[in-house]
Structures are given as structure tokens and as C-alpha cells.
Design an enzyme around this catalytic site. Structure first.
Site, PDB file in Angstrom:
ATOM      1  N   GLU A  61      81.291  25.321  44.508  1.00 53.24           N
ATOM      2  CA  GLU A  61      81.730  25.127  43.033  1.00 53.24           C
ATOM      3  C   GLU A  61      80.894  25.988  42.289  1.00 53.24           C
ATOM      4  OE1 GLU A  61      81.992  20.962  42.778  1.00 53.24           O
ATOM      5  OE2 GLU A  61      84.316  21.012  43.193  1.00 53.24           O
TER       6      GLU A  61
ATOM      7  N   TYR B 147      77.067   9.716  19.437  1.00 49.57           N
ATOM      8  CA  TYR B 147      76.197  10.419  20.244  1.00 49.57           C
ATOM      9  C   TYR B 147      77.103  11.322  21.287  1.00 49.57           C
ATOM     10  CZ  TYR B 147      71.540   9.071  18.964  1.00 49.57           C
ATOM     11  OH  TYR B 147      70.384   8.691  18.344  1.00 49.57           O
TER      12      TYR B 147
END
Length: 210
Positions: free
Chosen positions: A73, A119
């Protein structure tokens, strides 16, 4: 940081993520940008047992320069860096709650998770989901490169998240925030949770520009 420092920091974060259950087996990969390419975790290696000296060093064309064979990947990381010129680190995990969300049939692929916390909005923001492709597929890399022009994180269907940030610490923190928000979403999705408004999200982006 020197290349040696970056290698050690990748290993440190890999072990921390593995020990806390954010990844398992040999899944997941981490990379950081170098002037002439990237450092990326090797293929079939547990993030909890990384040897800094064996982390792969890869040129921008994918050529291996040093270390073990890179993750299959790595192509996703290279593609995302091309679109995220200001970002110097990427984390890709198969973390449980994020993958669970990526398997659901009735989610908004343009922006998978709602703005449940400040957040999450600050560290992740918009999270598009890409269609399923086999791991390492060049078509998936092209999709990641396109989506990353407008988003610092993308969710791969039936696979997991890939998250970019300006440094490795921030990429790890953002990935953790994404995973915790996916967990909250699964806990709350049938209970009509109160989300941050568009105005509140804009205010956060103004106060804490990425």
C-alpha cells in the site's frame, strides 16, 4: 528531524498503535516524507515490532532504495503525498470502528462521519469514502490522489482510513481521533445525536486553521 530520528519515531508510534489495539497482525502502514522520497513500513511486518533499520526507503517513482520490501500500500501513500504538498506524514490503519463504518450501506460517501466533537472537526474535518478496490490496486491509488486534493483523510470502503498531516505526531493523533469518532458514531447513530452546527464548525476552522 534526521532520517534516523524519523525511523525511530515511526517504530515508536507503530508499537504504541499496536499495543493499544488500533491495528492487529501485520495490518496498517505508516510513512513520512523525505526530500527524495518516503520512509514507509515494510510489507507483512507487525507495527508493534518494527526495526527502524529495516523500514523501507522508497523513491517517488516507487523504487526501493533501502530497507525491506515496502508495504503493497506504499502506492497509496505516494499518491496522497502528491496531492497533499504541505503534509509530511501519513497513517493508514485497519482500525476496528473505522472499518465497521466503512462497511455500512447507508452512509454519506461524500462525508462519512458527522461533526460530533470539536477535535474531530479540527483534526479530520471532511471524510469522504472511496469505493472498494483490492489492496495495492493502482485504481485505488488514483482515487486516493483525487480525493486527497480536498480532504486530509479518506475512508476506503471495507478497508480502513488513510490520514495525512504536517508531521507524524499529528497524523497519528488525527487517526486516533477518527477512530474514536467512528466508535461514537456507531454508539449514537440510532439515537439522533446532537452534532456541531455548520456555524460552529466554521468557527473552529477560523480559530484553529490547519
Amino acid at each position: 528531524m534526521s532520517e534516523r530520528d524519523l525511523r525511530e519515531r515511526i517504530a515508536m508510534h507503530g508499537q504504541s498503535l499496536f499495543d493499544r489495539g488500533f491495528t492487529c497482525g501485520s495490518s496498517g502502514n505508516i510513512s513520512v516524507r523525505l526530500p527524495d522520497g518516503i520512509l514507509v513500513t515494510p510489507t507483512n511486518v507487525c507495527l508493534g515490532r518494527l526495526d527502524p533499520d529495516r523500514i523501507s526507503k522508497v523513491k517517488w517513482d516507487g523504487t526501493l532504495v533501502a530497507g525491506d520490501k515496502p508495504s503493497k500500500e506504499a502506492v497509496l501513500h505516494l499518491s496522497m503525498y502528491r496531492s497533499r504538498e504541505k503534509d509530511d506524514a501519513i497513517v493508514h490503519l485497519h482500525s476496528t470502528y473505522s472499518v465497521a463504518v466503512s462497511c455500512l450501506p447507508d452512509i454519506d460517501s461524500a462525508n462519512v462521519l458527522p461533526a460530533l466533537t470539536a477535535y474531530y472537526v479540527m483534526r479530520v474535518g471532511t471524510l469522504p469514502m472511496l469505493p472498494y478496490f483490492p489492496p495495492g490496486d493502482q485504481k485505488l491509488a488514483a482515487e486516493v490522489e483525487r480525493a486527497a486534493l480536498d480532504a486530509r483523510a479518506v475512508l476506503l470502503a471495507n478497508h480502513g482510513p488513510i490520514v495525512a498531516a504536517t508531521d507524524l505526531d499529528k497524523a497519528v493523533y488525527a487517526t486516533e481521533e477518527l477512530e474514536e469518532t467512528a466508535k461514537l458514531y456507531l454508539l449514537l447513530r440510532d439515537r439522533s445525536p446532537r452534532c456541531l452546527t455548520d456555524e460552529q464548525c466554521r468557527d473552529l476552522h477560523e480559530r484553529f486553521p490547519s
